[in-house]
Design a protein around this motif. Structure first.
Motif, PDB file in Angstrom:
ATOM      1  N   THR A  52       4.464   1.927   3.261  1.00  0.00           N
ATOM      2  CA  THR A  52       4.258   2.599   4.539  1.00  0.00           C
ATOM      3  C   THR A  52       3.258   3.744   4.424  1.00  0.00           C
ATOM      4  OG1 THR A  52       6.076   4.184   4.223  1.00  0.00           O
ATOM      5  CG2 THR A  52       6.628   2.064   5.230  1.00  0.00           C
ATOM      6  N   ASP A  53       2.817   4.029   3.203  1.00  0.00           N
ATOM      7  CA  ASP A  53       1.867   5.120   2.959  1.00  0.00           C
ATOM      8  C   ASP A  53       0.469   4.511   2.794  1.00  0.00           C
ATOM      9  OD1 ASP A  53       0.265   7.172   1.931  1.00  0.00           O
ATOM     10  OD2 ASP A  53       1.870   7.989   0.678  1.00  0.00           O
ATOM     11  N   ARG A  54      -0.299   4.519   3.871  1.00  0.00           N
ATOM     12  CA  ARG A  54      -1.607   3.846   3.858  1.00  0.00           C
ATOM     13  C   ARG A  54      -2.527   4.427   2.787  1.00  0.00           C
ATOM     14  NH1 ARG A  54      -4.834   2.836   9.333  1.00  0.00           N
ATOM     15  NH2 ARG A  54      -3.145   1.334   9.498  1.00  0.00           N
ATOM     16  N   ASP A  58      -4.088   2.223  -0.233  1.00  0.00           N
ATOM     17  CA  ASP A  58      -5.543   2.130  -0.389  1.00  0.00           C
ATOM     18  C   ASP A  58      -5.979   2.596  -1.779  1.00  0.00           C
ATOM     19  OD1 ASP A  58      -5.843   1.163   2.164  1.00  0.00           O
ATOM     20  OD2 ASP A  58      -6.458   3.085   3.037  1.00  0.00           O
ATOM     21  N   THR A 105       4.707  -3.326   9.663  1.00  0.00           N
ATOM     22  CA  THR A 105       3.542  -2.456   9.518  1.00  0.00           C
ATOM     23  C   THR A 105       3.126  -2.350   8.054  1.00  0.00           C
ATOM     24  OG1 THR A 105       4.301  -1.199  11.445  1.00  0.00           O
ATOM     25  CG2 THR A 105       2.569  -0.201  10.111  1.00  0.00           C
ATOM     26  N   GLY A 106       4.086  -2.407   7.143  1.00  0.00           N
ATOM     27  CA  GLY A 106       3.748  -2.414   5.717  1.00  0.00           C
ATOM     28  C   GLY A 106       2.914  -3.619   5.336  1.00  0.00           C
ATOM     29  N   TYR A 108       0.886  -5.225   7.391  1.00  0.00           N
ATOM     30  CA  TYR A 108      -0.427  -4.926   7.972  1.00  0.00           C
ATOM     31  C   TYR A 108      -1.217  -3.982   7.058  1.00  0.00           C
ATOM     32  CZ  TYR A 108      -3.647  -2.261  10.959  1.00  0.00           C
ATOM     33  OH  TYR A 108      -4.737  -1.602  11.468  1.00  0.00           O
ATOM     34  N   THR A 109      -0.552  -2.931   6.577  1.00  0.00           N
ATOM     35  CA  THR A 109      -1.215  -1.937   5.732  1.00  0.00           C
ATOM     36  C   THR A 109      -1.719  -2.559   4.431  1.00  0.00           C
ATOM     37  OG1 THR A 109       0.121  -0.148   6.656  1.00  0.00           O
ATOM     38  CG2 THR A 109      -0.900   0.255   4.516  1.00  0.00           C
ATOM     39  N   LYS A 112      -4.627  -5.091   5.182  1.00  0.00           N
ATOM     40  CA  LYS A 112      -5.868  -4.408   5.513  1.00  0.00           C
ATOM     41  C   LYS A 112      -6.540  -3.841   4.269  1.00  0.00           C
ATOM     42  CE  LYS A 112      -7.749  -1.287   9.003  1.00  0.00           C
ATOM     43  NZ  LYS A 112      -7.428  -0.438  10.179  1.00  0.00           N
ATOM     44  N   ALA A 113      -5.729  -3.388   3.316  1.00  0.00           N
ATOM     45  CA  ALA A 113      -6.276  -2.802   2.093  1.00  0.00           C
ATOM     46  C   ALA A 113      -6.870  -3.848   1.151  1.00  0.00           C
ATOM     47  CB  ALA A 113      -5.189  -2.006   1.371  1.00  0.00           C
TER      48      ALA A 113
END
Length: 256
Positions: A52-54, A58, A105-106, A108-109, A112-113
């Motif tokens: 959950t920590d984008r 990253d 959302t995790g 998704y994160t 995306k990374a």
């Protein structure tokens, strides 16, 4: 993808359960594996990262690329289950938001990374959903919604990135002998009830599902994309719940 021995994978949720089993299977097949988890994984290359920590996700992905120059496969196994044993109108809001944040959302994160690196290698991403996405259990509203969303997200990635050679699939396990299921499976009478409803008459060992996850990332699955692979001992062909489960939820809610 490169040949075995040159492949680099990221596995989330690698500190235990299916994530740890997937990391072990890939390592045994010659992959270099970077494990991510809130609790530092036991993998050789480990990152203490909350999905959950984008910024943390990253940074870990960037470090993997810097160290090995590539990412060929990603197995996203991180997830949580919060069963409030309540019908939706009584469902705990905090449990809802936490479940969606970690599971959907995790995903998704993480996606995306890693996708920029997967574009360069024409690699593969596999997300671990659940048969609960379509075969829900009373009190598991947030979990079912999050896992269904993961399948939709994986399918969208398969379509959007397929022309660039990137594959994306989801794996839908049933009951596994993991810490997440321990509160149920460590109670013999409940485990017996669960296994009675599974045609193969037992819950899965994490390695059995991990082998499927590893396959979806492998060159042998080079034309497999946009699929949801159910790994549940044929449990989806039976009912995943009983009238007793539903009755219990409503009794706890104070409704006869």
């Amino acid at each position: 993808m490169t040949q075995s021995g040159d492949q680099v994978a990221i596995v989330t949720g690698a500190a235990g359960g299916l994530g740890a089993a997937t990391a072990a299977v890939l390592s045994a097949r010659g992959w270099t594996v970077a494990g991510l988890d809130r609790t530092r994984p036991g993998t050789k290359h480990a990152y203490a990262v909350d999905v959950t920590d984008r910024d943390a996700v990253d940074a870990a992905v960037a470090d993997v690329v810097e160290k090995w120059g590539r990412i060929d496969g990603v197995a996203h196994c991180a997830g949580i289950f919060r069963n409030s044993l309540a019908p939706l109108h009584l469902f705990d809001d905090d449990a809802w938001h936490e479940t969606i944040a970690v599971n959907l959302t995790g995903t998704y994160t993480v996606a995306k990374a890693v996708l920029p690196a997967l574009l360069r290698t024409r690699g593969a991403l596999t997300v671990v959903s659940s048969i609960s996405a379509t075969f829900t259990q009373p009190g598991g509203t947030a979990y079912a919604a999050s896992k269904a969303g993961m399948i939709g997200l994986a399918n969208a990635i398969a379509v959007e990135y397929g022309m660039q050679g990137v594959r994306c699939n989801s794996v839908l396990p049933g009951y596994m002998a993991t810490g997440m299921a321990a509160p149920l499976l460590e109670r013999p009478h409940l485990r017996e009830q669960i296994e009675r409803e599974i045609p193969l008459a037992r819950v899965a060992e994490p390695t059995e599902v991990a082998e499927v996850v590893a396959f979806t990332l492998s060159p042998e699955a080079s034309y497999l994309s946009g699929h949801s692979l159910v790994v549940d001992g044929a449990a989806h062909l039976t009912s995943m719940t009983t009238r007793r489960d539903n009755d219990r939820m409503w009794r706890l809610a104070g409704v006869d």
